[in-house]
Design a protein around this motif. Structure first.
Motif, PDB file in Angstrom:
ATOM      1  N   SER A 177      87.902 -13.871  37.689  1.00  0.00           N
ATOM      2  CA  SER A 177      86.828 -14.462  36.885  1.00  0.00           C
ATOM      3  C   SER A 177      85.461 -14.090  37.421  1.00  0.00           C
ATOM      4  O   SER A 177      84.561 -13.707  36.655  1.00  0.00           O
ATOM      5  CB  SER A 177      86.999 -15.985  36.858  1.00  0.00           C
ATOM      6  N   ARG A 178      85.278 -14.154  38.730  1.00  0.00           N
ATOM      7  CA  ARG A 178      83.968 -13.853  39.318  1.00  0.00           C
ATOM      8  C   ARG A 178      83.608 -12.386  39.172  1.00  0.00           C
ATOM      9  O   ARG A 178      82.443 -12.043  38.915  1.00  0.00           O
ATOM     10  CB  ARG A 178      83.947 -14.271  40.794  1.00  0.00           C
ATOM     11  N   VAL A 179      84.569 -11.503  39.327  1.00  0.00           N
ATOM     12  CA  VAL A 179      84.289 -10.072  39.159  1.00  0.00           C
ATOM     13  C   VAL A 179      83.985  -9.759  37.701  1.00  0.00           C
ATOM     14  O   VAL A 179      83.075  -8.972  37.389  1.00  0.00           O
ATOM     15  CB  VAL A 179      85.461  -9.217  39.691  1.00  0.00           C
ATOM     16  N   ARG A 180      84.692 -10.396  36.782  1.00  0.00           N
ATOM     17  CA  ARG A 180      84.426 -10.167  35.359  1.00  0.00           C
ATOM     18  C   ARG A 180      83.016 -10.635  34.987  1.00  0.00           C
ATOM     19  O   ARG A 180      82.299  -9.942  34.249  1.00  0.00           O
ATOM     20  CB  ARG A 180      85.459 -10.901  34.508  1.00  0.00           C
ATOM     21  N   VAL A 181      82.605 -11.789  35.486  1.00  0.00           N
ATOM     22  CA  VAL A 181      81.256 -12.287  35.216  1.00  0.00           C
ATOM     23  C   VAL A 181      80.210 -11.322  35.767  1.00  0.00           C
ATOM     24  O   VAL A 181      79.198 -11.033  35.117  1.00  0.00           O
ATOM     25  CB  VAL A 181      81.076 -13.692  35.821  1.00  0.00           C
ATOM     26  N   ALA A 182      80.465 -10.771  36.943  1.00  0.00           N
ATOM     27  CA  ALA A 182      79.523  -9.820  37.544  1.00  0.00           C
ATOM     28  C   ALA A 182      79.419  -8.559  36.703  1.00  0.00           C
ATOM     29  O   ALA A 182      78.322  -8.004  36.533  1.00  0.00           O
ATOM     30  CB  ALA A 182      79.968  -9.473  38.962  1.00  0.00           C
ATOM     31  N   ARG A 183      80.534  -8.096  36.152  1.00  0.00           N
ATOM     32  CA  ARG A 183      80.474  -6.888  35.314  1.00  0.00           C
ATOM     33  C   ARG A 183      79.707  -7.163  34.026  1.00  0.00           C
ATOM     34  O   ARG A 183      78.947  -6.305  33.560  1.00  0.00           O
ATOM     35  CB  ARG A 183      81.873  -6.380  34.981  1.00  0.00           C
ATOM     36  N   GLU A 184      79.890  -8.333  33.451  1.00  0.00           N
ATOM     37  CA  GLU A 184      79.152  -8.666  32.229  1.00  0.00           C
ATOM     38  C   GLU A 184      77.660  -8.757  32.499  1.00  0.00           C
ATOM     39  O   GLU A 184      76.843  -8.378  31.652  1.00  0.00           O
ATOM     40  CB  GLU A 184      79.683  -9.981  31.659  1.00  0.00           C
ATOM     41  N   ALA A 185      77.284  -9.235  33.691  1.00  0.00           N
ATOM     42  CA  ALA A 185      75.868  -9.378  34.034  1.00  0.00           C
ATOM     43  C   ALA A 185      75.241  -8.050  34.434  1.00  0.00           C
ATOM     44  O   ALA A 185      74.069  -7.791  34.132  1.00  0.00           O
ATOM     45  CB  ALA A 185      75.710 -10.391  35.163  1.00  0.00           C
ATOM     46  N   GLU A 186      76.015  -7.195  35.133  1.00  0.00           N
ATOM     47  CA  GLU A 186      75.497  -5.915  35.626  1.00  0.00           C
ATOM     48  C   GLU A 186      76.543  -4.819  35.402  1.00  0.00           C
ATOM     49  O   GLU A 186      77.173  -4.361  36.350  1.00  0.00           O
ATOM     50  CB  GLU A 186      75.162  -6.006  37.111  1.00  0.00           C
ATOM     51  N   PRO A 187      76.729  -4.371  34.174  1.00  0.00           N
ATOM     52  CA  PRO A 187      77.773  -3.373  33.907  1.00  0.00           C
ATOM     53  C   PRO A 187      77.571  -2.062  34.653  1.00  0.00           C
ATOM     54  O   PRO A 187      78.539  -1.341  34.917  1.00  0.00           O
ATOM     55  CB  PRO A 187      77.703  -3.174  32.392  1.00  0.00           C
ATOM     56  N   GLU A 188      76.318  -1.770  35.011  1.00  0.00           N
ATOM     57  CA  GLU A 188      76.060  -0.512  35.708  1.00  0.00           C
ATOM     58  C   GLU A 188      76.720  -0.481  37.090  1.00  0.00           C
ATOM     59  O   GLU A 188      76.931   0.606  37.657  1.00  0.00           O
ATOM     60  CB  GLU A 188      74.554  -0.271  35.847  1.00  0.00           C
ATOM     61  N   LEU A 189      77.041  -1.633  37.650  1.00  0.00           N
ATOM     62  CA  LEU A 189      77.761  -1.665  38.923  1.00  0.00           C
ATOM     63  C   LEU A 189      79.092  -0.920  38.813  1.00  0.00           C
ATOM     64  O   LEU A 189      79.582  -0.354  39.789  1.00  0.00           O
ATOM     65  CB  LEU A 189      78.041  -3.109  39.352  1.00  0.00           C
TER      66      LEU A 189
END
Length: 251
Positions: free
Chosen positions: A56-68
């Motif tokens: 869940s935390r990694v998915r939220v991070a990708r939604e916030a910063e997809p360029e990562l």
């Protein structure tokens, strides 16, 4: 870079329930093995909470910063390392809080070995004695370092490698996720090459199948068949614990 992965878990030959959890999420590039401990209910709950929280935390991070994930920075500059570390720390807090609210779950915890891939960048977060291996060009490298009593004795020169393999203390770990509110998470970063494979497994495999055998199966067997073949090897040697394996192929 393309990523393909297969994972499998098995209760083994001696246990009546499976306290391991694992995740294969090729879309996120996230792969996790968690080996729970803490009684019939607690171990399975801890490992499941760890996997769910980290995903869940990694998915939220990708939604916030997809360029990562889509345009990753150089290995040493990417903040993806901290995203994964924070996700494991959040899992630790969630498991600890769940245990405080239910006496049946008191003292539960879990190992966590998690890998996230973005382009060539790969970050491994590690707590406990589950392992991550890199298989590359006919060789195998253990990427993670066991947080176990036996490994501490081995590093101190108190026992030999052969004594470590047969020690009655080999299941005692010195660090876990959720037993306390906070945990120190080991982080490793590496660049993968086409043809590399990662093997993430719990000690139900690594205690019974040696590194050379893992190399032969993971490096010389189809991706679809490799996890099952490794589990079969561990079961043939007694299967005294739950066995979980993920094999990741970088194309």
């Amino acid at each position: 870079m393309t990523i393909a992965a297969r994972g499998q878990t098995d209760v083994g030959r001696k246990r009546d329930h499976n306290e391991d959890s694992f995740l294969v999420d090729e879309g996120l590039g996230l792969f996790i093995v968690a080996d729970g401990m803490g009684g019939h209910a607690g171990g399975g709950t801890a490992s499941r909470l760890a996997v769910e929280t980290i995903q869940s935390r990694v998915r939220v991070a990708r939604e916030a910063e997809p360029e990562l994930f889509t345009s990753p920075a150089p290995l040493e500059e990417s903040s993806l390392r901290e995203v994964l570390r924070d996700a494991v720390e959040s899992a630790c807090q969630n498991i600890y809080q769940a245990a405080q609210g239910d006496p049946a779950l008191a003292g539960m915890g879990t190992t966590v070995t998690a890998a996230v891939l973005a382009g060539r960048n790969t970050y491994i977060a590690h707590v406990g004695d589950s392992r991550c291996y890199l298989v590359r060009r006919g060789r195998i490298y253990q990427v993670s370092e066991d947080h176990s009593l036996v490994n501490e004795q081995l590093k101190a020169g108190a026992i030999t490698p052969d004594e470590a393999r047969h020690s009655r203390f080999k299941n005692i770990i010195t660090r876990s996720v959720g037993f306390e509110a906070d945990v120190a998470v080991d982080m490793v970063g590496l660049e993968v090459d086409p043809g590399d494979r990662l093997v993430i497994c719990c000690d139900g495999l690594s205690n019974l199948v040696d590194d050379q055998e893992i190399l032969e199966v993971a490096g010389g067997t189809s991706l679809e068949a490799a996890p099952g073949k490794l589990i079969d090897l561990a079961n043939e040697r007694g299967g005294d614990d739950n066995i979980t394996v993920i094999v990741v192929h970088i194309g």
